[in-house]
Design an enzyme around this catalytic site. Structure first.
Site, mmCIF file in Angstrom:
data_model
loop_
_atom_site.group_PDB
_atom_site.id
_atom_site.type_symbol
_atom_site.label_atom_id
_atom_site.label_comp_id
_atom_site.label_asym_id
_atom_site.label_seq_id
_atom_site.Cartn_x
_atom_site.Cartn_y
_atom_site.Cartn_z
ATOM 1 N N ASP A 114 -31.092 -10.231 25.280
ATOM 2 C CA ASP A 114 -31.171 -8.829 24.840
ATOM 3 C C ASP A 114 -31.700 -7.935 25.950
ATOM 4 O OD1 ASP A 114 -30.227 -8.461 22.252
ATOM 5 O OD2 ASP A 114 -32.088 -9.188 21.341
ATOM 6 N N GLU A 154 -27.670 -3.003 21.843
ATOM 7 C CA GLU A 154 -27.522 -2.478 20.488
ATOM 8 C C GLU A 154 -26.879 -1.088 20.527
ATOM 9 O OE1 GLU A 154 -31.245 -2.470 18.369
ATOM 10 O OE2 GLU A 154 -31.528 -4.631 18.647
ATOM 11 N N GLU A 191 -25.246 -6.991 11.964
ATOM 12 C CA GLU A 191 -26.504 -7.293 11.271
ATOM 13 C C GLU A 191 -26.632 -6.491 9.980
ATOM 14 O OE1 GLU A 191 -30.000 -7.426 13.731
ATOM 15 O OE2 GLU A 191 -31.338 -7.592 11.995
ATOM 16 N N ASP A 244 -34.728 -9.909 21.569
ATOM 17 C CA ASP A 244 -35.953 -9.121 21.701
ATOM 18 C C ASP A 244 -36.825 -9.291 20.459
ATOM 19 O OD1 ASP A 244 -34.414 -7.648 19.987
ATOM 20 O OD2 ASP A 244 -34.543 -5.768 21.106
ATOM 21 N N SER A 245 -36.353 -10.112 19.497
ATOM 22 C CA SER A 245 -37.214 -10.527 18.383
ATOM 23 C C SER A 245 -38.400 -11.340 18.915
ATOM 24 C CB SER A 245 -36.425 -11.354 17.353
ATOM 25 O OG SER A 245 -35.670 -12.362 17.999
ATOM 26 N N LYS A 290 -26.952 -8.616 25.762
ATOM 27 C CA LYS A 290 -26.596 -7.970 24.486
ATOM 28 C C LYS A 290 -27.268 -6.595 24.435
ATOM 29 C CE LYS A 290 -28.227 -9.486 20.288
ATOM 30 N NZ LYS A 290 -29.032 -8.346 19.780
#
Ligand code: KIV
Length: 270
Positions: A89, A121, A188, A50-51, A119
């Site tokens: 993501d 978070e 991270e 999602d970057s 993925k």
């Protein structure tokens, strides 16, 4: 064992790599052309992160990107990739606090992009969502430490889990993610010593970004490592190229050639 011998990377191959001590290489990609180059180079895992919200769309955080936009990026990547495992993501707001919505979001990604895994978070607070996604047969990668979707809670992008309480919580969450059935965890921006301890305590691979060398693999954002994006230079980033300057130079030459009537020449026309 060298993963380049594998025709296709699966979650089982990553597990084997951890067992044999071969490091896992992972990079982000968001479009067909970039994914094709990275895949041909032999990368093990491609993350449609999602970057994309930052490096593709120019947002300040990862929060604004939508599920439809992630599916667009993921399907572009999937059309290029022949060998790497592709992880996508789940964007902010599509899985937190509602496991049914989480499952629907993950199913949309898998069905509409043809990706291999998703993925998410977080740790214990999203356990129900992870359980539900896994129960549908969708592989899940976890993400602990600095989780950029929580930037408004953290208030800053500094190193996480330096204090004992947060470190302890992270260790418990890593164990939990392993127990529920995640196939790997991104760690991270946490202290290298903590990443080493977590990696030694769980059987699934850990992939670090700003988490030191004693993890099972490394991930970077492709625009950062190629030097396309020069605004971001944290200590953990190694820049392998200065593509911003190279691309800008090429465009400047093109502009000059057009203005001076040097382009196109006789051989470049019909
Ligand atoms: O979105 C992303 O690129 C990521 C990596 C930084 C791990 O989550």
């Amino acid at each position: 064992m060298k993963t380049l011998n594998f025709p296709r990377i699966t979650t089982h191959v990553l597990q084997e790599m951890k067992l044999k001590g071969e490091k896992i290489s992972m990079l982000t990609a968001y479009d067909y052309s970039m994914a094709r180059i990275i895949d041909h180079a032999g990368i093990d895992v491609i993350l449609v992160g999602d970057s994309a919200s930052n490096v593709m769309a120019g947002h300040k955080t990862t929060l604004p990107i939508t599920l439809n936009e992630m599916i667009y990026h993921a399907s572009s990547v999937m059309r290029a990739v022949e060998r790497a495992l592709v992880v996508v993501d789940l964007p902010f707001g599509t899985y937190q606090g509602n496991s049914r919505e989480a499952l629907n979001s993950a199913i949309r990604i898998m069905k509409e992009s043809n990706a291999n895994a998703v993925k998410l978070e977080g740790g214990r607070e999203i356990k129900e969502s992870i359980d539900r996604i896994l129960s549908a047969g969708i592989p899940v990668m976890g993400h602990l430490g600095l989780t950029p979707q929580s930037i408004n809670k953290f208030g800053t992008y500094v190193v996480r889990a330096k204090e004992e309480e947060e470190a302890q919580r992270l260790k418990e969450d890593a164990k939990l993610l392993e127990e529920v059935g995640c196939f790997a965890i991104v760690l991270e921006k946490i202290p290298a010593s903590l990443a080493k301890e977590v990696t030694g305590n769980i059987k699934i691979p850990t992939i670090g970004i700003g988490a030191g060398s004693k993890v099972d693999g490394q991930v970077l954002v492709i625009h950062d490592m190629l030097g396309i994006n020069q605004d971001f230079s944290p200590r953990f980033l190694r820049r392998y190229h200065n593509l911003y300057e190279e691309m800008k130079g090429a465009v400047e030459m093109y502009i000059k050639d057009v203005k001076s009537l040097d382009f196109p020449n006789e051989r470049e026309q019909y």
